[in-house]
Design a protein around this motif. Structure first.
Motif, PDB file in Angstrom:
ATOM      1  N   ARG A  56       0.835  -1.207   0.000  1.00  0.00           N
ATOM      2  CA  ARG A  56       0.000   0.000   0.000  1.00  0.00           C
ATOM      3  C   ARG A  56       0.874   1.263   0.000  1.00  0.00           C
ATOM      4  NH1 ARG A  56      -5.881  -1.151   1.256  1.00  0.00           N
ATOM      5  NH2 ARG A  56      -5.902  -3.422   1.393  1.00  0.00           N
ATOM      6  N   ARG A  57       0.364   2.306  -0.647  1.00  0.00           N
ATOM      7  CA  ARG A  57       1.111   3.561  -0.737  1.00  0.00           C
ATOM      8  C   ARG A  57       1.007   4.371   0.553  1.00  0.00           C
ATOM      9  NH1 ARG A  57       2.130   6.139  -5.613  1.00  0.00           N
ATOM     10  NH2 ARG A  57       0.734   7.909  -5.252  1.00  0.00           N
ATOM     11  N   LEU A  58       2.113   5.030   0.916  1.00  0.00           N
ATOM     12  CA  LEU A  58       2.193   5.845   2.116  1.00  0.00           C
ATOM     13  C   LEU A  58       2.554   7.269   1.710  1.00  0.00           C
ATOM     14  CD1 LEU A  58       4.397   3.401   4.287  1.00  0.00           C
ATOM     15  CD2 LEU A  58       1.933   3.280   3.819  1.00  0.00           C
ATOM     16  N   LEU A  59       1.991   8.249   2.425  1.00  0.00           N
ATOM     17  CA  LEU A  59       2.192   9.656   2.067  1.00  0.00           C
ATOM     18  C   LEU A  59       2.670  10.453   3.272  1.00  0.00           C
ATOM     19  CD1 LEU A  59       1.740  12.172   0.153  1.00  0.00           C
ATOM     20  CD2 LEU A  59      -0.600  12.256   1.086  1.00  0.00           C
ATOM     21  N   GLU A  60       3.682  11.298   3.041  1.00  0.00           N
ATOM     22  CA  GLU A  60       4.021  12.323   4.025  1.00  0.00           C
ATOM     23  C   GLU A  60       3.675  13.683   3.441  1.00  0.00           C
ATOM     24  OE1 GLU A  60       7.545  14.563   6.515  1.00  0.00           O
ATOM     25  OE2 GLU A  60       8.098  13.272   4.837  1.00  0.00           O
ATOM     26  N   PRO A  79       5.621   1.611  -1.354  1.00  0.00           N
ATOM     27  CA  PRO A  79       5.961   2.852  -2.049  1.00  0.00           C
ATOM     28  C   PRO A  79       5.597   4.060  -1.170  1.00  0.00           C
ATOM     29  CG  PRO A  79       4.033   1.828  -3.056  1.00  0.00           C
ATOM     30  CD  PRO A  79       4.547   0.862  -2.037  1.00  0.00           C
ATOM     31  N   VAL A  80       6.533   4.976  -1.016  1.00  0.00           N
ATOM     32  CA  VAL A  80       6.364   6.148  -0.155  1.00  0.00           C
ATOM     33  C   VAL A  80       6.416   7.402  -1.015  1.00  0.00           C
ATOM     34  CG1 VAL A  80       7.296   7.443   1.808  1.00  0.00           C
ATOM     35  CG2 VAL A  80       7.439   4.929   1.780  1.00  0.00           C
ATOM     36  N   VAL A  81       5.514   8.344  -0.730  1.00  0.00           N
ATOM     37  CA  VAL A  81       5.476   9.614  -1.452  1.00  0.00           C
ATOM     38  C   VAL A  81       5.643  10.750  -0.453  1.00  0.00           C
ATOM     39  CG1 VAL A  81       4.125  11.143  -2.936  1.00  0.00           C
ATOM     40  CG2 VAL A  81       3.915   8.661  -3.192  1.00  0.00           C
ATOM     41  N   GLY A  82       6.591  11.644  -0.727  1.00  0.00           N
ATOM     42  CA  GLY A  82       6.727  12.868   0.055  1.00  0.00           C
ATOM     43  C   GLY A  82       6.212  14.035  -0.762  1.00  0.00           C
ATOM     44  N   LEU A  83       5.414  14.886  -0.152  1.00  0.00           N
ATOM     45  CA  LEU A  83       4.861  16.042  -0.862  1.00  0.00           C
ATOM     46  C   LEU A  83       5.256  17.322  -0.146  1.00  0.00           C
ATOM     47  CD1 LEU A  83       1.895  16.735  -2.842  1.00  0.00           C
ATOM     48  CD2 LEU A  83       1.745  17.892  -0.637  1.00  0.00           C
ATOM     49  N   ASP A  84       5.766  18.286  -0.908  1.00  0.00           N
ATOM     50  CA  ASP A  84       6.146  19.569  -0.305  1.00  0.00           C
ATOM     51  C   ASP A  84       5.914  20.691  -1.310  1.00  0.00           C
ATOM     52  OD1 ASP A  84       7.708  20.385   2.356  1.00  0.00           O
ATOM     53  OD2 ASP A  84       8.315  21.743   0.748  1.00  0.00           O
ATOM     54  N   LEU A 115      -4.495  18.282  -2.186  1.00  0.00           N
ATOM     55  CA  LEU A 115      -3.587  17.190  -2.534  1.00  0.00           C
ATOM     56  C   LEU A 115      -3.855  16.665  -3.943  1.00  0.00           C
ATOM     57  CD1 LEU A 115      -3.699  15.246   0.857  1.00  0.00           C
ATOM     58  CD2 LEU A 115      -1.851  16.719   0.018  1.00  0.00           C
ATOM     59  N   PRO A 116      -2.808  16.460  -4.731  1.00  0.00           N
ATOM     60  CA  PRO A 116      -2.981  16.024  -6.129  1.00  0.00           C
ATOM     61  C   PRO A 116      -3.113  14.509  -6.263  1.00  0.00           C
ATOM     62  CG  PRO A 116      -0.663  16.416  -5.696  1.00  0.00           C
ATOM     63  CD  PRO A 116      -1.394  16.767  -4.414  1.00  0.00           C
ATOM     64  N   TYR A 117      -3.970  13.906  -5.422  1.00  0.00           N
ATOM     65  CA  TYR A 117      -4.115  12.455  -5.413  1.00  0.00           C
ATOM     66  C   TYR A 117      -5.589  12.067  -5.394  1.00  0.00           C
ATOM     67  CZ  TYR A 117       0.680  13.161  -3.831  1.00  0.00           C
ATOM     68  OH  TYR A 117       1.975  13.587  -3.726  1.00  0.00           O
ATOM     69  N   ASP A 118      -5.850  10.801  -5.758  1.00  0.00           N
ATOM     70  CA  ASP A 118      -7.218  10.289  -5.798  1.00  0.00           C
ATOM     71  C   ASP A 118      -7.734   9.970  -4.402  1.00  0.00           C
ATOM     72  OD1 ASP A 118      -7.222  10.431  -8.555  1.00  0.00           O
ATOM     73  OD2 ASP A 118      -6.525   8.357  -8.809  1.00  0.00           O
ATOM     74  N   ASN A 119      -9.038   9.883  -4.267  1.00  0.00           N
ATOM     75  CA  ASN A 119      -9.662   9.501  -2.999  1.00  0.00           C
ATOM     76  C   ASN A 119      -9.179   8.111  -2.572  1.00  0.00           C
ATOM     77  OD1 ASN A 119     -11.078  11.852  -3.329  1.00  0.00           O
ATOM     78  ND2 ASN A 119     -13.049  10.879  -3.727  1.00  0.00           N
ATOM     79  N   GLY A 120      -8.895   7.969  -1.281  1.00  0.00           N
ATOM     80  CA  GLY A 120      -8.564   6.660  -0.722  1.00  0.00           C
ATOM     81  C   GLY A 120      -7.288   6.036  -1.235  1.00  0.00           C
ATOM     82  N   GLU A 121      -6.333   6.844  -1.646  1.00  0.00           N
ATOM     83  CA  GLU A 121      -5.138   6.323  -2.315  1.00  0.00           C
ATOM     84  C   GLU A 121      -4.062   5.811  -1.348  1.00  0.00           C
ATOM     85  OE1 GLU A 121      -1.975   7.883  -5.732  1.00  0.00           O
ATOM     86  OE2 GLU A 121      -3.896   8.906  -5.449  1.00  0.00           O
ATOM     87  N   PHE A 122      -4.083   6.267  -0.078  1.00  0.00           N
ATOM     88  CA  PHE A 122      -2.953   5.988   0.809  1.00  0.00           C
ATOM     89  C   PHE A 122      -3.347   5.210   2.071  1.00  0.00           C
ATOM     90  CE2 PHE A 122      -1.702   9.658  -1.705  1.00  0.00           C
ATOM     91  CZ  PHE A 122      -0.437   9.275  -2.135  1.00  0.00           C
TER      92      PHE A 122
END
Length: 287
Positions: A56-60, A79-84, A115-122
């Motif tokens: 599952r994808r993880l987001l910071e 898979p990890v995503v960092g957003l800044d 956030l530039p992501y889909d619903n329920g993505e993380f």
């Protein structure tokens, strides 16, 4: 590890401009680790408590120069995503991850309020104290939940005041971070991050310990041993060092009035009912 845009920014900035930098912009230039409260210990504690499901994808949100996202990615295969919002910090983070051989983390440019992501993505959404820098805390929290999967966890580590700080100190910190700094409490942040479909499953409070001038100086030394800073002209290097030391000393004073908590909210938790007979951990009890 330092990108061309960062070196260009360092070369172009003047000493007088350095003296007016806010903390976030300074961090992007000197590659300060900018770790969450408690450092890696907090990140590892969150992973220990949440145990993200494989794949599952993880987001910071608010990854800054990459410390937390890289730390998470070094412990899990997910898979990890960092957003800044800062492209300079993002570039630092990418270089740092590549140098460490961490290939399951990516860094995106974006705003936590949209956030530039889909619903329920993380599976996991981690936010340290970044929400306090945004002008609409509840809008940001709503976005975190929008992208959080069912039975996923929102992990927040907000800083709040345990006692009211002197007004002059609060105003100086507000100027340093270039963002409003209201006097918030733990209850305030629990309310902000609460959601009708989520259960607060962990609440771990911590308090800060004052640091000596020698320890602060030693930490600044470690930052300035980086080659891209050692190569700067002495006048510019001295100005950068003085500005960073000022921020560390200011924040250390401010944090003597503050604390932070690890807060974990689980979406669609199957057992949301409250506990009638509450208990607490016994510290120092014999085996």
């Amino acid at each position: 590890m330092i990108s061309r845009p960062v070196l260009d920014a360092l070369n172009d900035i003047t000493v007088s401009e350095i003296r007016e930098l806010d903390f976030s912009r300074l961090v992007g230039l000197v590659n300060e680790p900018n770790m969450p409260s408690g450092g890696g210990r907090t990140v590892r504690r969150v992973l220990e408590l949440t145990r993200p499901r494989p794949g599952r994808r993880l987001l910071e949100v608010g990854s800054n120069t990459g410390y937390t996202s890289i730390e998470i990615a070094s412990w899990v295969d997910n898979p990890v995503v960092g957003l800044d919002i800062n492209p300079v910090s993002n570039e630092f983070a990418r270089k740092k991850a590549a140098a460490a051989g961490i290939d399951n983390v990516t860094f995106d440019l974006g705003d936590g309020r949209s956030l530039p992501y889909d619903n329920g993505e993380f599976e996991l959404v981690f936010c340290s104290n970044v929400t306090s820098f945004m002008d609409d805390h509840r809008r940001a929290a709503a976005e975190y939940y929008r992208v959080l999967a069912e039975r996923g966890v929102l992990a927040a580590v907000p800083i709040y005041y345990r006692t009211t700080p002197p007004e002059d100190l609060r105003r100086r910190v507000e100027k340093a971070i270039a963002a409003p700094l209201p006097v918030t409490s733990l209850d305030y942040w629990i309310d902000v991050f609460s959601h009708p479909e989520a259960t607060l499953i962990v609440e771990e409070p911590y308090e800060y310990v004052r640091q000596s001038a020698e320890r602060i100086e030693g930490y600044v030394d470690s930052v300035f041993r980086q080659p891209h800073l050692e190569q700067q002209p002495e006048e510019k290097r001295t100005a950068l060092r003085k500005r960073l030391t000022y921020f560390y000393e200011l924040f250390d004073e401010n944090l003597s009035y503050a604390g932070y908590s690890i807060l974990l909210f689980r979406r669609a938790h199957p057992n949301p009912e409250p506990v009638l007979h509450e208990s607490r951990r016994v510290v120092g009890a014999g085996s």
